[in-house]
Design an enzyme around this catalytic site. Structure first.
Site, PDB file in Angstrom:
ATOM      1  N   ARG A  37       0.825  -1.216   0.000  1.00 41.96           N
ATOM      2  CA  ARG A  37       0.000   0.000   0.000  1.00 41.96           C
ATOM      3  C   ARG A  37       0.861   1.269   0.000  1.00 41.96           C
ATOM      4  O   ARG A  37       0.448   2.294  -0.552  1.00 41.96           O
ATOM      5  CB  ARG A  37      -0.960  -0.014   1.186  1.00 41.96           C
ATOM      6  CG  ARG A  37      -2.144  -0.926   0.913  1.00 41.96           C
ATOM      7  CD  ARG A  37      -3.110  -0.965   2.058  1.00 41.96           C
ATOM      8  NE  ARG A  37      -4.385  -1.541   1.654  1.00 41.96           N
ATOM      9  CZ  ARG A  37      -5.367  -1.810   2.495  1.00 41.96           C
ATOM     10  NH1 ARG A  37      -5.223  -1.570   3.792  1.00 41.96           N
ATOM     11  NH2 ARG A  37      -6.495  -2.314   2.050  1.00 41.96           N
ATOM     12  N   LYS A 198     -15.941 -18.169   4.455  1.00 40.76           N
ATOM     13  CA  LYS A 198     -17.386 -18.299   4.685  1.00 40.76           C
ATOM     14  C   LYS A 198     -18.231 -17.834   3.495  1.00 40.76           C
ATOM     15  O   LYS A 198     -17.983 -16.777   2.930  1.00 40.76           O
ATOM     16  CB  LYS A 198     -17.786 -17.429   5.867  1.00 40.76           C
ATOM     17  CG  LYS A 198     -17.260 -17.909   7.183  1.00 40.76           C
ATOM     18  CD  LYS A 198     -17.817 -17.029   8.273  1.00 40.76           C
ATOM     19  CE  LYS A 198     -17.237 -17.403   9.624  1.00 40.76           C
ATOM     20  NZ  LYS A 198     -17.326 -16.288  10.541  1.00 40.76           N
ATOM     21  N   GLY A 353     -10.847  -9.530   0.266  1.00 36.84           N
ATOM     22  CA  GLY A 353     -10.388 -10.553   1.215  1.00 36.84           C
ATOM     23  C   GLY A 353      -8.929 -10.895   0.994  1.00 36.84           C
ATOM     24  O   GLY A 353      -8.083 -10.006   0.875  1.00 36.84           O
ATOM     25  N   GLY A 376     -11.921  -4.959   1.789  1.00 33.87           N
ATOM     26  CA  GLY A 376     -13.344  -4.665   1.947  1.00 33.87           C
ATOM     27  C   GLY A 376     -13.897  -3.778   0.836  1.00 33.87           C
ATOM     28  O   GLY A 376     -15.042  -3.968   0.390  1.00 33.87           O
TER      29      GLY A 376
END
Ligand code: 3PG
Ligand code: MG
Length: 396
Positions: A37, A198, A353, A376
């Site tokens: 980043r 998930k 993710g 996100g």
């Protein structure tokens, strides 16, 4: 959406430009562990430096919950940023107040300052307009380059745009241009390779992309949930307890005629940490063990689907890619994505993710059209949600 970019800026020589970056990098003992980043922020900062602006960088680090936390100070990030920029970066201990405003004026033309973590103030996440105005007092212009935080409606990502003319930075622009290729007339076949733990975390991605893609190939923990929803015994594998969401997605995909490819074989082990017991088995032989990667037959089948694609979104690893025993599935899928991109001119975008981390760890990030710095933010984009940090930009 069209918005103003750096090329729309008037002459900024000697002017103060506040740049919101996402410098929320993983840290350990005061050292930046992953510079992705920081490096991604350089282009905008260097450009403003060349233009002679006084550049003030704002960012958050971690989740300090509105209180100062020395462990989440941006000071060490500033040290590394200065090295990467090849220029001094003046660090200021707060992000609002007289010391900040004074420092902003005192910068030399082409100079840089980094202010302390904006999340040390509760007003940041509350998007408090008075706090946004105090942030804005250190600048004449505002540039939002923090794509990774664009899904947050915070004072430094959104509110501040009410007080200063707002422009997109080069990273923000590049991220949105790449992601737009996934939504504005993507070339078919369009395939989504999706993983992660998930189904419940990615239900929005499925719902939105079911209307856009031609197929899904599914791995990671979420594949276990889909398999269980199809009545397959996945032993002690990680899976969502509630199968209703997965069942609904399977049903919706079938109703739309969108193939949702699931594993036919897998790599299992006795337990998460029992790597020595890792072995490949067909799906009906999992027994009491844990599925930790897709098997080689599955990986080859997924690779075939991906090699034929013209648009690809890679949204998560196929297995526990951090461990050598469970890397194979993600590696083969990654190779196919690289081949589709290089040899067939496919557009391939990774993000959301763990996708970017997996792509860079397994060496296929460089071969993709674009790998997002957003976790996100990319996920919400793929869910079809408008990003507040983008909505706040000045329309072109
Ligand atoms: C991220 O790493 O996801 C961004 O920097 C946003 O951080 P947050 O999830 O704490 O808002
Ligand atoms: Mg996050």
């Amino acid at each position: 959406m069209r918005f103003r970019t750096l090329s729309d800026l008037p002459d900024v020589r000697g002017k103060r430009v506040i740049v919101r970056e996402d410098l929320n990098a993983p840290m350990k003992d005061g050292i930046v562990r992953d510079e992705t980043r920081l490096r991604a922020a350089l282009e905008t900062l260097l450009k403003l430096g060349r233009l002679g602006a006084k550049t003030i960088v704002l960012s958050h680090l971690g989740r300090p919950d509105g209180k100062p936390d020395p462990k989440l100070s941006l000071r060490p990030v500033g040290v590394r940023l200065a090295e990467l920029l090849g220029s001094d970066v003046r660090f200021v201990d707060d992000c609002i107040g007289e010391a900040c405003v004074d420092a902003s004026h005192a910068l030399p033309d082409g100079g840089f300052a980094l202010f302390e973590n904006v999340r040390f103030h509760p007003e940041e996440e509350a998007n408090d307009p008075l706090f946004a105005r105090e942030l804005a007092a250190s600048g004449d212009f505002y540039v939002n380059d923090a794509f990774g935080t664009a899904h947050r409606a915070h004072a430094s990502t959104a509110g501040i745009a009410a007080d200063l003319p707002a422009y997109a930075g080069l990273l923000m622009e590049a991220e949105l241009a790449a992601l737009a290729k996934l939504t504005d007339h993507p070339a078919a076949p369009y395939v989504c390779a999706i993983g992660g733990s998930k189904v419940a975390d990615k239900v929005g991605v499925f719902e939105n992309l079911l209307a856009k893609v031609d197929a899904f190939v599914i791995g990671g923990g979420m594949a276990n949930t889909f398999l269980a929803a199809r009545g397959i015994d996945v032993g002690s594998s990680l899976r969502d307890k509630d199968l209703s969401i997965a069942t609904k997605i399977l049903h919706d995909a079938q109703a739309r005629g969108i193939p949702l490819h699931l594993p036919v074989d897998c790599v299992v082990a006795d337990a998460f940490d029992a790597d020595a017991t890792a072995t490949t088995v067909p799906l009906d032989a999992v027994g009491n063990r844990m599925i930790l990667d897709i098997g080689p037959k599955t990986a080859e089948a997924y690779a075939d689907v991906l090699r034929g694609a013209k648009t690809i979104v890679f949204n998560g690893p196929m297995g526990v890619y951090e461990k050598p025993a469970y890397q194979n599935g993600t590696r083969i899928v990654g190779r196919a994505i690289a081949e589709a991109t290089r040899a067939h001119g496919a557009v391939s975008v990774g993000g959301g993710g763990d996708a970017a981390a997996a792509a860079s760890a397994l060496g296929f990030a460089g071969a993709m059209t674009h790998v997002s710095t957003g976790g996100g933010a990319t996920l919400e984009f793929l869910e079809g949600i408008a990003l507040p940090g983008v909505a706040a930009l000045e329309p072109a």
